[in-house]
Design a protein around this motif. Structure first.
Motif, PDB file in Angstrom:
ATOM      1  N   MET A   1       0.836  -1.194   0.000  1.00 49.59           N
ATOM      2  CA  MET A   1       0.000   0.000   0.000  1.00 49.59           C
ATOM      3  C   MET A   1       0.874   1.249   0.000  1.00 49.59           C
ATOM      4  O   MET A   1       1.841   1.330   0.751  1.00 49.59           O
ATOM      5  N   GLU A   2       0.502   2.211  -0.824  1.00 45.11           N
ATOM      6  CA  GLU A   2       1.234   3.475  -0.866  1.00 45.11           C
ATOM      7  C   GLU A   2       0.894   4.324   0.356  1.00 45.11           C
ATOM      8  O   GLU A   2      -0.232   4.308   0.850  1.00 45.11           O
ATOM      9  N   ARG A   3       1.880   5.078   0.814  1.00 47.11           N
ATOM     10  CA  ARG A   3       1.671   6.007   1.921  1.00 47.11           C
ATOM     11  C   ARG A   3       2.204   7.372   1.505  1.00 47.11           C
ATOM     12  O   ARG A   3       3.361   7.487   1.116  1.00 47.11           O
ATOM     13  N   TRP A   4       1.333   8.378   1.586  1.00 46.28           N
ATOM     14  CA  TRP A   4       1.690   9.726   1.184  1.00 46.28           C
ATOM     15  C   TRP A   4       1.626  10.646   2.394  1.00 46.28           C
ATOM     16  O   TRP A   4       0.755  10.504   3.243  1.00 46.28           O
ATOM     17  N   SER A   5       2.519  11.607   2.447  1.00 46.78           N
ATOM     18  CA  SER A   5       2.528  12.557   3.559  1.00 46.78           C
ATOM     19  C   SER A   5       1.386  13.547   3.460  1.00 46.78           C
ATOM     20  O   SER A   5       0.829  13.970   4.477  1.00 46.78           O
ATOM     21  N   THR A   6       1.020  13.935   2.227  1.00 47.43           N
ATOM     22  CA  THR A   6      -0.003  14.966   2.047  1.00 47.43           C
ATOM     23  C   THR A   6      -1.029  14.558   1.010  1.00 47.43           C
ATOM     24  O   THR A   6      -0.795  13.671   0.187  1.00 47.43           O
ATOM     25  N   TRP A  11      -2.722  12.976  -4.622  1.00 49.06           N
ATOM     26  CA  TRP A  11      -3.391  13.399  -5.855  1.00 49.06           C
ATOM     27  C   TRP A  11      -2.483  13.201  -7.063  1.00 49.06           C
ATOM     28  O   TRP A  11      -2.880  12.581  -8.062  1.00 49.06           O
ATOM     29  N   ILE A  12      -1.255  13.691  -6.958  1.00 46.88           N
ATOM     30  CA  ILE A  12      -0.291  13.509  -8.044  1.00 46.88           C
ATOM     31  C   ILE A  12      -0.017  12.027  -8.268  1.00 46.88           C
ATOM     32  O   ILE A  12       0.053  11.552  -9.414  1.00 46.88           O
ATOM     33  N   GLY A  13       0.105  11.276  -7.193  1.00 49.85           N
ATOM     34  CA  GLY A  13       0.373   9.853  -7.302  1.00 49.85           C
ATOM     35  C   GLY A  13      -0.734   9.093  -8.009  1.00 49.85           C
ATOM     36  O   GLY A  13      -0.465   8.195  -8.821  1.00 49.85           O
ATOM     37  N   LEU A  14      -1.993   9.443  -7.722  1.00 52.49           N
ATOM     38  CA  LEU A  14      -3.107   8.750  -8.371  1.00 52.49           C
ATOM     39  C   LEU A  14      -3.180   9.111  -9.851  1.00 52.49           C
ATOM     40  O   LEU A  14      -3.415   8.234 -10.698  1.00 52.49           O
ATOM     41  N   MET A  15      -2.979  10.379 -10.187  1.00 53.53           N
ATOM     42  CA  MET A  15      -2.965  10.752 -11.604  1.00 53.53           C
ATOM     43  C   MET A  15      -1.835  10.053 -12.343  1.00 53.53           C
ATOM     44  O   MET A  15      -2.019   9.568 -13.469  1.00 53.53           O
ATOM     45  N   ARG A  16      -0.674   9.987 -11.728  1.00 52.28           N
ATOM     46  CA  ARG A  16       0.464   9.323 -12.370  1.00 52.28           C
ATOM     47  C   ARG A  16       0.181   7.830 -12.550  1.00 52.28           C
ATOM     48  O   ARG A  16       0.545   7.240 -13.573  1.00 52.28           O
ATOM     49  N   HIS A  17      -0.476   7.220 -11.572  1.00 51.39           N
ATOM     50  CA  HIS A  17      -0.849   5.808 -11.676  1.00 51.39           C
ATOM     51  C   HIS A  17      -1.745   5.570 -12.887  1.00 51.39           C
ATOM     52  O   HIS A  17      -1.528   4.638 -13.666  1.00 51.39           O
ATOM     53  N   VAL A 198      -0.298  19.352 -15.207  1.00 53.30           N
ATOM     54  CA  VAL A 198      -0.078  19.293 -13.750  1.00 53.30           C
ATOM     55  C   VAL A 198       1.072  18.341 -13.427  1.00 53.30           C
ATOM     56  O   VAL A 198       1.952  18.655 -12.617  1.00 53.30           O
ATOM     57  N   LEU A 199       1.088  17.176 -14.061  1.00 46.77           N
ATOM     58  CA  LEU A 199       2.155  16.211 -13.792  1.00 46.77           C
ATOM     59  C   LEU A 199       3.524  16.760 -14.182  1.00 46.77           C
ATOM     60  O   LEU A 199       4.517  16.565 -13.475  1.00 46.77           O
ATOM     61  N   ALA A 200       3.572  17.477 -15.295  1.00 49.83           N
ATOM     62  CA  ALA A 200       4.848  18.055 -15.728  1.00 49.83           C
ATOM     63  C   ALA A 200       5.312  19.139 -14.764  1.00 49.83           C
ATOM     64  O   ALA A 200       6.492  19.191 -14.402  1.00 49.83           O
ATOM     65  N   ARG A 201       4.388  19.995 -14.341  1.00 51.48           N
ATOM     66  CA  ARG A 201       4.755  21.065 -13.407  1.00 51.48           C
ATOM     67  C   ARG A 201       5.179  20.490 -12.058  1.00 51.48           C
ATOM     68  O   ARG A 201       6.128  20.968 -11.437  1.00 51.48           O
TER      69      ARG A 201
END
Length: 208
Positions: A1-6, A11-17, A198-201
């Motif tokens: 399971m992924e764990r994110w601090s914020t 959000w970025i992680g889910l879009m990248r997935h 967003v992913l690029a930025r």
């Protein structure tokens, strides 16, 4: 399971997935990129999240917040999470789970459903259920989504944090992590330009 601090990182992680593992699919609103299920945790959530403030849609904040706090349906949505949390078939589900957790803080039954058997097929909510659990003197919450638009996912997580904080405060505990399970994470083809921007930025921000 992924764990994110914020929340912003999640959000970025889910879009990248979705962007890296997704395949072509179809939705009522048009073609999508659809990815495998995802389970992850977030520790810190707030509208002051630097990633959300930098890349999020500030004009959508009030609309999504109303979806979780008002009991009437706010256009363009087809249902109200506020009503399903506080007045589903006449039941205030948050009051119910608070009473349960106060009486049995060890319980594994602090689970509420936001779906209704036999309801309109075009109005089944994306958020299917919430589970609350007291462990290590903290109130954790799991949100189960049958489907979720990764591009706007943070607009659901942040109001959900307010729900978690409300329940935690009512049982006299601090809020712990928020766990999220998304069965069908996706991005609409119409939003792919905005998603890649967003992913690029975000990638440039991380490399700086």
């Amino acid at each position: 399971m992924e764990r994110w601090s914020t929340c912003g990182e999640a959000w970025i992680g889910l879009m990248r997935h979705v962007w890296t593992t997704g395949v072509a699919g179809l939705d009522d609103r048009g073609p999508v990129i659809e990815a495998p299920p995802r389970l992850f945790e977030m520790t810190t959530l707030g509208w002051d999240d630097p990633i959300v403030r930098a890349y999020g849609d500030t004009e959508a904040v009030a609309r999504y917040t109303a979806k979780f706090t008002r009991t009437d349906v706010v256009p363009p949505f087809k249902y109200s999470y506020g009503a399903r949390l506080r007045d589903l078939s006449g039941v205030d589900q948050l009051a119910w789970v608070i009473e349960l957790l106060r009486a049995r803080p060890w319980t594994k039954s602090g689970w509420i459903s936001l779906t209704v058997p036999g309801e309109r097929q075009d109005a089944v909510p994306c958020l299917a259920a919430l589970a609350f659990r007291v462990r290590s003197s903290r109130l954790s919450m799991t949100a189960t989504f049958r489907s979720q638009n990764a591009f706007t996912s943070y607009l659901n997580y942040l109001p959900l944090r307010s729900v978690q904080l409300e329940v935690a405060g009512a049982v006299g505990l601090p809020a712990g992590t928020m766990r999220v399970f998304v069965d069908v994470p996706h991005v609409y083809i119409a939003d792919t330009g905005a998603v890649t921007a967003v992913l690029a930025r975000a990638a440039m921000r991380g490399a700086a």
